[in-house]
Design a protein around this motif. Structure first.
Motif, PDB file in Angstrom:
ATOM      1  N   GLN A  60      55.225  45.882  54.143  1.00  0.00           N
ATOM      2  CA  GLN A  60      54.480  46.947  54.810  1.00  0.00           C
ATOM      3  C   GLN A  60      53.257  47.285  53.962  1.00  0.00           C
ATOM      4  OE1 GLN A  60      55.471  47.957  57.716  1.00  0.00           O
ATOM      5  NE2 GLN A  60      57.573  47.254  57.770  1.00  0.00           N
ATOM      6  N   ASP A  62      52.675  49.952  52.438  1.00  0.00           N
ATOM      7  CA  ASP A  62      53.069  50.689  51.234  1.00  0.00           C
ATOM      8  C   ASP A  62      53.865  49.819  50.258  1.00  0.00           C
ATOM      9  OD1 ASP A  62      55.508  50.463  52.493  1.00  0.00           O
ATOM     10  OD2 ASP A  62      55.889  52.619  52.612  1.00  0.00           O
ATOM     11  N   ASN A  63      53.866  48.504  50.488  1.00  0.00           N
ATOM     12  CA  ASN A  63      54.518  47.513  49.619  1.00  0.00           C
ATOM     13  C   ASN A  63      56.030  47.445  49.766  1.00  0.00           C
ATOM     14  OD1 ASN A  63      53.341  45.485  48.154  1.00  0.00           O
ATOM     15  ND2 ASN A  63      53.787  46.422  46.173  1.00  0.00           N
ATOM     16  N   THR A  64      56.604  48.163  50.731  1.00  0.00           N
ATOM     17  CA  THR A  64      58.041  48.051  50.971  1.00  0.00           C
ATOM     18  C   THR A  64      58.300  46.851  51.885  1.00  0.00           C
ATOM     19  OG1 THR A  64      57.939  49.544  52.876  1.00  0.00           O
ATOM     20  CG2 THR A  64      58.433  50.538  50.726  1.00  0.00           C
TER      21      THR A  64
END
Length: 136
Positions: A60, A62-64
């Protein structure tokens, strides 16, 4: 040297790309029905020398991890059991589908041809492989 093979894993279809033996050029190879992916990979490496599998890692903004990561993790476990000696690396695949679609537009494909999701998957795998090669 041996080839590097990139995998853009999908629930239904999986795009495959490979390098040449000198690991300079990334080229789309094919799109495979995901249910047949492991047998395809076994067959391919029995005919061609491959030293590494690259598997796209969807994230994502946000890096998740994205929701498809669960399916990919399960596939990786099966792959490690089926082909235990092959090293594998993960490569961030954010935006590869959008970039693949733009590549299709830029290369002059007609609207009808751009609806070919298998081609998008194959181009996405090629972009994953290119990004890895550039980083090396």
């Amino acid at each position: 040297m041996a080839r590097i093979l990139a995998i853009d894993f999908g629930g239904k279809r999986t795009g495959i790309a490979v390098t040449d033996e000198l690991q300079i050029i990334a080229s789309g190879l094919t799109t495979v029905n995901t249910k047949e992916l492991i047998s395809f990979l076994k067959d391919y490496i029995s005919k061609e020398k491959v030293e590494l599998f690259l598997i796209g890692e969807p994230k994502q903004m946000d890096n998740t991890a994205s929701e498809s990561e669960v399916l990919i993790a399960a596939f990786i476990e099966k792959l490690k059991k089926a082909i235990p000696d092959m090293p594998l690396k993960r490569v961030d695949e954010r935006f590869t589908s959008k970039m693949a679609f733009q590549t299709m537009i830029d290369s002059g494909l007609k609207k009808n041809q751009r609806k070919n999701k298998a081609l998008i998957d194959e181009i996405s795998a090629t972009l994953i492989l290119q990004s890895y090669l550039y980083a090396q």
